[in-house]
Design an enzyme around this catalytic site. Structure first.
Site, mmCIF file in Angstrom:
data_model
loop_
_atom_site.group_PDB
_atom_site.id
_atom_site.type_symbol
_atom_site.label_atom_id
_atom_site.label_comp_id
_atom_site.label_asym_id
_atom_site.label_seq_id
_atom_site.Cartn_x
_atom_site.Cartn_y
_atom_site.Cartn_z
ATOM 1 N N TYR A 78 0.598 -1.267 0.002
ATOM 2 C CA TYR A 78 0.211 -0.213 -0.069
ATOM 3 C C TYR A 78 0.822 1.148 0.085
ATOM 4 O O TYR A 78 0.277 2.292 -0.385
ATOM 5 C CB TYR A 78 -0.992 -0.068 1.350
ATOM 6 C CG TYR A 78 -0.301 -0.106 2.693
ATOM 7 C CD1 TYR A 78 -0.055 1.234 3.121
ATOM 8 C CD2 TYR A 78 -0.017 -0.984 3.168
ATOM 9 C CE1 TYR A 78 0.815 1.174 4.382
ATOM 10 C CE2 TYR A 78 0.406 -0.988 4.327
ATOM 11 C CZ TYR A 78 0.759 -0.066 5.108
ATOM 12 O OH TYR A 78 1.573 0.058 6.247
ATOM 13 N N ASP A 128 -5.009 -4.181 3.625
ATOM 14 C CA ASP A 128 -4.111 -3.542 3.250
ATOM 15 C C ASP A 128 -3.862 -3.515 1.869
ATOM 16 O O ASP A 128 -3.327 -2.494 0.974
ATOM 17 C CB ASP A 128 -2.733 -3.551 3.884
ATOM 18 C CG ASP A 128 -2.573 -3.352 5.149
ATOM 19 O OD1 ASP A 128 -3.584 -2.144 5.737
ATOM 20 O OD2 ASP A 128 -1.745 -3.940 6.121
ATOM 21 N N LYS A 173 -7.366 -8.209 8.622
ATOM 22 C CA LYS A 173 -6.894 -9.309 7.951
ATOM 23 C C LYS A 173 -7.576 -10.673 8.413
ATOM 24 O O LYS A 173 -8.041 -10.378 9.659
ATOM 25 C CB LYS A 173 -5.598 -9.495 8.321
ATOM 26 C CG LYS A 173 -4.418 -8.374 7.730
ATOM 27 C CD LYS A 173 -2.872 -8.583 8.045
ATOM 28 C CE LYS A 173 -2.238 -7.312 7.821
ATOM 29 N NZ LYS A 173 -0.865 -7.345 8.072
ATOM 30 N N ASP A 183 -6.413 2.017 10.409
ATOM 31 C CA ASP A 183 -5.822 2.028 9.125
ATOM 32 C C ASP A 183 -6.532 1.554 8.001
ATOM 33 O O ASP A 183 -6.605 1.862 6.637
ATOM 34 C CB ASP A 183 -4.292 1.009 9.282
ATOM 35 C CG ASP A 183 -3.851 1.023 10.494
ATOM 36 O OD1 ASP A 183 -4.338 1.206 11.645
ATOM 37 O OD2 ASP A 183 -2.765 0.784 10.622
ATOM 38 N N ARG A 257 -0.432 7.939 13.321
ATOM 39 C CA ARG A 257 -0.488 7.541 11.964
ATOM 40 C C ARG A 257 -1.948 6.874 11.830
ATOM 41 O O ARG A 257 -2.537 7.030 10.754
ATOM 42 C CB ARG A 257 0.437 6.565 11.278
ATOM 43 C CG ARG A 257 0.437 6.434 9.850
ATOM 44 C CD ARG A 257 1.713 6.103 9.196
ATOM 45 N NE ARG A 257 2.125 4.682 9.506
ATOM 46 C CZ ARG A 257 3.332 4.375 9.838
ATOM 47 N NH1 ARG A 257 4.111 5.449 10.107
ATOM 48 N NH2 ARG A 257 3.877 3.305 10.017
ATOM 49 N N GLY A 260 -4.258 9.432 11.430
ATOM 50 C CA GLY A 260 -3.631 10.018 10.045
ATOM 51 C C GLY A 260 -4.637 9.273 9.033
ATOM 52 O O GLY A 260 -5.044 9.642 8.103
ATOM 53 N N TRP A 261 -4.471 7.815 9.034
ATOM 54 C CA TRP A 261 -5.184 7.066 7.985
ATOM 55 C C TRP A 261 -6.417 7.412 7.864
ATOM 56 O O TRP A 261 -7.137 7.504 6.937
ATOM 57 C CB TRP A 261 -4.801 5.710 8.078
ATOM 58 C CG TRP A 261 -3.543 5.062 7.891
ATOM 59 C CD1 TRP A 261 -2.778 4.236 8.893
ATOM 60 C CD2 TRP A 261 -2.525 5.004 6.832
ATOM 61 N NE1 TRP A 261 -1.725 3.989 8.221
ATOM 62 C CE2 TRP A 261 -1.461 4.450 7.258
ATOM 63 C CE3 TRP A 261 -2.867 5.834 5.495
ATOM 64 C CZ2 TRP A 261 -0.459 4.223 6.394
ATOM 65 C CZ3 TRP A 261 -1.977 5.724 4.668
ATOM 66 C CH2 TRP A 261 -0.659 4.831 5.131
#
Length: 417
Positions: A78, A128, A173, A183, A257, A260-261
Site C-alpha cells: 500500500y 491493506d 486481515k 488503518d 498514523r 492520520g489514515w
C-alpha cells in the site's frame, strides 16, 4: 520533558544512498533519524514546488516504484500507492512523462498478462492489499489494458469475501479475526468507492456506497473516545486479544498514523460518494469532530503532532512525520473542498510549515528528505505487538518512509492549488 533529547538515533536510508550526513540548522531533532546524502549527477531544482521536489527525490531514491517501501523485490504494498497518487496528480498538472512512466512501469511490472498480481494472495484477506488498486484504476482508465481489468476484478472480489464483524465491519486481515483497525478504513474504502464510481450502477452501486458508509459509522461507534474526540488504533469485537480492553475491546493508545489514515480515508472517500447519498452528511460531521480533536493535540511550538497523540510531554515521545503529514493533508483538502470552514486553514498551514522547518532537510544535490518517520506499527502478530505507550515510541524511526513522503506530496499539492 525537554523536547530536545541528547540521544539522537540515526537510521541510514538504504544502500542506494551514500555520502555525508546533512544536518538541519533549525531546532535540533530529538529521538530521530536523519537521511544520508544521495550522490546523483542531476540536481533537483530548488525553484520547483515542494510536491515535485519530493516526488523527484523519491524517484531518485527508488528508481522503480515497487522499491518505495524499501522493498528488495517487487511487492504489492500500500505505501507505493500513496506516492503514486501524487505522481498521478503531478502528471495531470505538468504533463511530465517521467512521472507517468514511473506509474506505468509499476503496473507493467506488478501485473502479469493474465491479470495475476505479483506477491498478492487473495486468501489472506488482508485489507491493506486493496489500496494499491487505486493505481490500477488510474492505469486502466488511461491504457485500457485487459490485464488491469482482471486484476481489479480480483481485488474487488476480495471485498465480497472479506470476513466481517457481526455488524458488517471488515476485519483487518484473516489472521486478525474480529478486529477493525483505523488503518483499514484508508486501505479499503477509497478503493471500494473509487471502483464503485467507475464500474457499478443502480442498486449495486447503492449497496456498495451504503456498505462503505457503514464502515465509518462502525468506527465512530466503537473506536471514538467521547472525552477527547480522538480514536483508538483498533477494536477487537471478541475482546480476546491481549491488547484489547476486556470491557470495550479497544487498544490502549491514540497512535498518530492510525488517526492520520482515518482522516485521509474520510476526505478521499468523499471524492467518490454521491452528493445526494445520506451518508455524506454523517462523514462530514465525523470529519469536523476529528479535525477539532486533532487540533487540540497539535504541538503549539512546532505545529507538529506526537507519535502518541495525547502524551506529548511524556518521556520518549517524539514529533512524528507521517501522522503530521496526514493531518495537514486531511485538513487542507477539507478546507479546499469546503468540507470545513476557512478557519481550519491556519492549523493546516501551521502544521505544514512545521514539517518544512523541523522535519525536512535538503542535501547539496537538491534531494529532499522527510525525517523522523515511524517505520511501522501494528497490533498482535508475531512477535506480539502490545499497543502500549512504550511499544509505539520504540518502533524504528527512519527517513523517507513513503507513508510520510506520499502524504507530504499530497499535502503540498493542496497548498499549491
Amino acid at each position: 520533558m525537554n523536547k530536545i533529547q541528547n540521544h539522537i538515533k540515526i537510521f541510514t536510508i538504504t544502500a542506494l544512498c551514500s555520502g555525508t550526513f546533512f544536518s538541519c540548522a533549525q531546532k535540533p531533532l530529538h529521538h530521530s533519524g536523519e537521511a544520508k546524502t544521495v550522490t546523483t549527477t542531476e540536481k533537483i531544482p530548488v525553484n520547483l514546488p515542494w510536491s515535485q521536489r519530493m516526488l523527484l527525490s523519491e524517484m531518485k531514491r527508488f528508481p522503480e516504484a515497487w522499491m518505495l517501501d524499501y522493498n528488495k523485490t517487487p511487492k504489492w504494498s500500500y505505501p507505493t500507492a500513496i506516492v503514486l497518487e501524487g505522481a498521478e496528480r503531478l502528471f495531470e498538472q505538468t504533463g511530465n512523462q517521467e512521472y507517468y512512466q514511473y506509474i506505468s512501469t509499476f503496473g507493467e511490472t506488478m501485473v502479469k498478462e493474465d491479470g495475476t498480481i505479483l506477491s498478492y494472495d487473495l486468501s489472506k484477506y488482508n485489507i491493506d492489499m486493496l489500496n494499491c488498486g487505486n493505481v490500477l484504476l488510474y492505469l486502466f482508465q488511461k491504457e485500457k489494458k485487459e490485464k488491469y481489468l482482471k486484476a481489479l476484478q480480483t481485488l474487488r472480489s476480495q471485498i465480497d469475501g472479506q470476513p466481517r464483524t457481526s455488524e458488517g465491519g471488515f476485519w483487518h486481515k484473516q489472521i486478525y479475526p474480529n478486529q477493525m483497525w483505523l488503518d483499514g478504513l484508508y486501505m479499503g474504502e477509497p478503493f471500494y468507492a473509487h471502483y464503485t464510481s467507475i464500474f457499478s450502477k443502480g442498486a449495486d452501486a447503492e449497496k456498495a456506497y451504503n456498505d462503505i458508509v457503514n464502515q465509518f459509522d462502525l468506527i465512530q461507534k466503537h473506536l471514538l473516545d467521547k472525552k477527547t474526540g480522538l480514536l483508538y488504533h483498533a477494536w477487537d469485537e471478541s475482546r480476546e486479544q491481549q491488547w484489547a480492553d476486556k470491557k470495550t475491546g479497544l487498544s490502549p493508545n491514540f497512535w498518530s498514523r492510525a488517526m492520520g489514515w482515518y482522516g485521509m480515508a474520510m476526505v478521499d472517500v468523499l471524492d467518490y460518494l454521491p452528493q445526494n447519498h445520506p451518508g455524506r452528511t454523517r462523514i462530514l460531521a465525523y470529519l469536523k469532530s476529528y479535525c477539532d480533536a486533532v487540533i487540540k493535540v497539535q504541538d503549539q511550538e512546532t505545529g507538529l503532532w506526537y507519535q502518541v497523540l495525547d502524551k506529548g510531554g511524556e518521556k520518549g515521545n517524539y514529533l512524528e512525520a507521517t501522522g503530521s503529514s496526514m493531518f495537514v493533508y486531511t485538513m487542507k483538502k477539507a478546507v479546499n473542498k469546503k468540507y470545513l470552514p476557512k478557519s481550519y486553514d491556519a492549523y493546516a498551514k501551521k502544521g505544514y510549515n512545521g514539517i518544512i522547518k523541523h522535519l525536512i532537510t535538503v542535501d547539496e544535490n537538491g534531494m529532499v528528505n522527510l525525517n523522523r518517520c515511524c517505520a511501522v506499527a501494528g497490533l498482535g502478530g508475531n512477535p506480539y505487538r502490545s499497543g502500549t505507550y512504550e511499544y509505539y515510541i520504540n518502533e524504528e524511526i527512519r527517513s523517507n518512509d513513503p507513508k510520510g513522503t506520499g502524504p507530504f506530496i499530497l499535502a503540498s499539492l493542496e497548498f499549491e492549488k
